[in-house]
Scaffold this motif. Structure first.
Motif, short mmCIF file in Angstrom:
data_model
loop_
_atom_site.label_atom_id
_atom_site.label_comp_id
_atom_site.label_asym_id
_atom_site.label_seq_id
_atom_site.Cartn_x
_atom_site.Cartn_y
_atom_site.Cartn_z
N HIS A 180 -22.48 54.77 -66.72
CA HIS A 180 -22.56 55.34 -68.06
C HIS A 180 -23.86 54.93 -68.74
CE1 HIS A 180 -18.40 56.66 -67.74
NE2 HIS A 180 -18.08 55.44 -67.33
N ALA A 181 -24.92 54.84 -67.96
CA ALA A 181 -26.20 54.39 -68.49
C ALA A 181 -27.31 55.37 -68.13
CB ALA A 181 -26.54 53.00 -67.96
N VAL A 182 -28.27 55.50 -69.02
CA VAL A 182 -29.39 56.43 -68.86
C VAL A 182 -30.69 55.71 -69.19
CG1 VAL A 182 -30.41 58.63 -69.60
CG2 VAL A 182 -27.92 58.35 -69.58
N MET A 183 -31.70 55.95 -68.38
CA MET A 183 -33.06 55.49 -68.67
C MET A 183 -33.88 56.70 -69.07
SD MET A 183 -35.36 53.07 -68.78
CE MET A 183 -37.07 53.30 -69.28
N ILE A 184 -34.57 56.60 -70.22
CA ILE A 184 -35.41 57.68 -70.72
C ILE A 184 -36.86 57.24 -70.64
CG2 ILE A 184 -35.96 59.16 -72.69
CD1 ILE A 184 -33.11 58.63 -73.71
N GLY A 185 -37.69 58.00 -69.94
CA GLY A 185 -39.08 57.60 -69.80
C GLY A 185 -39.99 58.77 -69.46
N ASP A 186 -41.28 58.46 -69.46
CA ASP A 186 -42.29 59.51 -69.26
C ASP A 186 -43.07 59.35 -67.97
OD1 ASP A 186 -43.56 57.14 -70.54
OD2 ASP A 186 -45.37 58.35 -70.29
N THR A 187 -42.74 58.34 -67.14
CA THR A 187 -43.51 58.12 -65.92
C THR A 187 -42.60 58.07 -64.70
OG1 THR A 187 -43.37 55.69 -65.91
CG2 THR A 187 -45.12 56.69 -67.24
N ASP A 190 -40.53 54.91 -64.44
CA ASP A 190 -39.26 54.91 -65.17
C ASP A 190 -38.16 55.60 -64.36
OD1 ASP A 190 -40.30 53.69 -67.57
OD2 ASP A 190 -41.25 55.61 -68.02
N MET A 191 -38.51 56.72 -63.76
CA MET A 191 -37.51 57.48 -62.99
C MET A 191 -37.07 56.68 -61.76
SD MET A 191 -37.26 60.15 -64.89
CE MET A 191 -37.61 58.98 -66.23
N GLU A 192 -38.02 56.07 -61.08
CA GLU A 192 -37.69 55.29 -59.89
C GLU A 192 -36.88 54.05 -60.26
OE1 GLU A 192 -41.53 54.60 -58.29
OE2 GLU A 192 -41.73 56.62 -57.45
N MET A 193 -37.23 53.41 -61.38
CA MET A 193 -36.47 52.25 -61.83
C MET A 193 -35.04 52.64 -62.15
SD MET A 193 -37.27 49.56 -64.95
CE MET A 193 -37.19 50.81 -66.23
N ALA A 194 -34.87 53.77 -62.83
CA ALA A 194 -33.52 54.24 -63.14
C ALA A 194 -32.71 54.45 -61.87
CB ALA A 194 -33.60 55.54 -63.94
N ARG A 195 -33.28 55.13 -60.93
CA ARG A 195 -32.59 55.37 -59.66
C ARG A 195 -32.25 54.06 -58.96
NH1 ARG A 195 -30.89 60.48 -57.59
NH2 ARG A 195 -32.19 62.10 -58.47
N ASN A 196 -33.19 53.13 -58.96
CA ASN A 196 -32.98 51.86 -58.28
C ASN A 196 -31.84 51.05 -58.91
OD1 ASN A 196 -35.08 52.39 -56.53
ND2 ASN A 196 -36.59 51.23 -57.70
N ALA A 197 -31.60 51.27 -60.22
CA ALA A 197 -30.55 50.53 -60.92
C ALA A 197 -29.23 51.29 -61.00
CB ALA A 197 -31.02 50.20 -62.34
N GLY A 198 -29.19 52.51 -60.46
CA GLY A 198 -27.98 53.32 -60.53
C GLY A 198 -27.79 54.02 -61.86
N PHE A 199 -28.86 54.13 -62.67
CA PHE A 199 -28.83 54.83 -63.95
C PHE A 199 -29.12 56.31 -63.74
CE2 PHE A 199 -28.80 50.74 -65.61
CZ PHE A 199 -29.11 50.62 -66.96
N ARG A 215 -40.17 65.01 -61.71
CA ARG A 215 -39.08 65.54 -60.89
C ARG A 215 -39.16 65.01 -59.46
NH1 ARG A 215 -35.91 69.17 -63.32
NH2 ARG A 215 -36.69 70.30 -65.15
N ALA A 216 -40.38 64.90 -58.94
CA ALA A 216 -40.55 64.35 -57.59
C ALA A 216 -40.09 62.90 -57.52
CB ALA A 216 -42.01 64.46 -57.16
N ALA A 217 -40.17 62.18 -58.63
CA ALA A 217 -39.76 60.77 -58.67
C ALA A 217 -38.25 60.61 -58.85
CB ALA A 217 -40.49 60.05 -59.78
N GLY A 218 -37.53 61.72 -59.03
CA GLY A 218 -36.08 61.62 -59.07
C GLY A 218 -35.43 61.87 -60.40
N ALA A 219 -36.15 62.47 -61.35
CA ALA A 219 -35.54 62.76 -62.65
C ALA A 219 -34.31 63.64 -62.48
CB ALA A 219 -36.55 63.44 -63.57
N HIS A 220 -33.19 63.23 -63.08
CA HIS A 220 -31.99 64.06 -63.06
C HIS A 220 -32.09 65.22 -64.04
CE1 HIS A 220 -30.17 60.23 -61.45
NE2 HIS A 220 -29.67 61.11 -60.60
N ALA A 221 -32.84 65.01 -65.12
CA ALA A 221 -33.02 66.03 -66.14
C ALA A 221 -34.35 65.79 -66.84
CB ALA A 221 -31.86 66.01 -67.15
N VAL A 222 -34.87 66.83 -67.47
CA VAL A 222 -36.16 66.76 -68.15
C VAL A 222 -36.01 67.41 -69.52
CG1 VAL A 222 -38.58 67.47 -68.11
CG2 VAL A 222 -37.42 66.88 -65.97
#
Length: 241
Positions: A180-187, A190-199, A215-222
């Protein structure tokens, strides 16, 4: 006169806590001009030509030593330390010259969006940034944002993004769950960190990395503006991302 009917989200004991963690530079505040100017001064202090602006913008979000290792890969440890010290000194000096808030303004709608989220009883907010604690505290004070966040994670206490340490500490401090956690970022970091933490990884397009890279880094949404934030968060929760 019939009183107005006010509707509110119903929160039950079974409603899970939701944690939303924001990056700072490029996500909440536009510090591009300040960062580029400080980088130019740091390299000048070492009698080196500064990197192209595109290279500097590409490393925003990393901790400072990691950023300089990428920008100056031929330099040894002591030289990297000197560049870091010169950058910090330049950053503080330029910020004083240009004015704290004016040098790194909030993006349009940022404060209002954060305030709306903070008012929701099930919502916990945090920051995970490549800034040092001193820099984060200054930015929060300059924009009167400090009261909105329950957890603040900086480069002083963690490995550089995209290591998940910052987000795992945020979970521990708030009691929220990664589901139930989300990471919001512009790089991409940030996307890779979110994925690595299960966010869930929510990217913004007004910062320093473009949408294909995010998107290539794994963003679930933009999203393309803060007016889209709450709908995007609701969709991610509904989808169980």
């Amino acid at each position: 006169m019939t009183p107005d009917i006010v509707t509110a989200e119903i929160v039950t004991p079974d409603t899970p806590l939701r944690l939303v963690v924001f990056d700072m530079d490029g996500t909440l505040i536009d510090s591009q001009a300040l960062i580029l100017a400080a980088m130019d001064r740091a390299f000048a202090a070492e009698h080196r030509a500064p990197p192209p602006p595109s290279d500097t913008l590409g490393i925003i979000g990393l901790s400072l030593p990691e950023a300089f290792r990428r920008l100056a890969p031929s330099e040894d440890g002591p030289a990297i330390d000197r560049l870091c010290a010169a950058y910090r000194a330049a950053f503080v000096a330029i910020r004083a010259e240009t004015g704290g808030e004016a040098s790194s303004p909030l993006y349009p709608g940022a404060r209002e969006a954060v305030a709306r989220l903070a008012a929701r009883p099930e919502m916990l907010l945090g920051v995970a940034t490549g800034k040092a604690r001193r820099g984060l505290n200054h930015a929060l004070a300059a924009h009167d944002l400090g009261g909105f966040f329950q957890t603040l994670q900086t480069a002083d206490d963690h490995p550089s993004k995209p290591h998940p340490s910052m987000l795992l500490r945020a979970l521990a401090e708030t009691g929220a769950e990664a589901a139930h956690a989300v990471m919001i970022g512009d790089t991409e970091y940030d996307m890779e960190m979110a994925r690595n933490a299960g966010f869930a990884a929510l990217a913004v397009t007004w910062g320093y990395h473009d949408e294909p890279r995010l998107r290539a880094a794994g963003a679930h949404a933009v999203i393309h503006g803060y007016h889209e934030l709450e709908a995007a968060l609701a969709a991610l929760e509904e989808e169980g991302v």
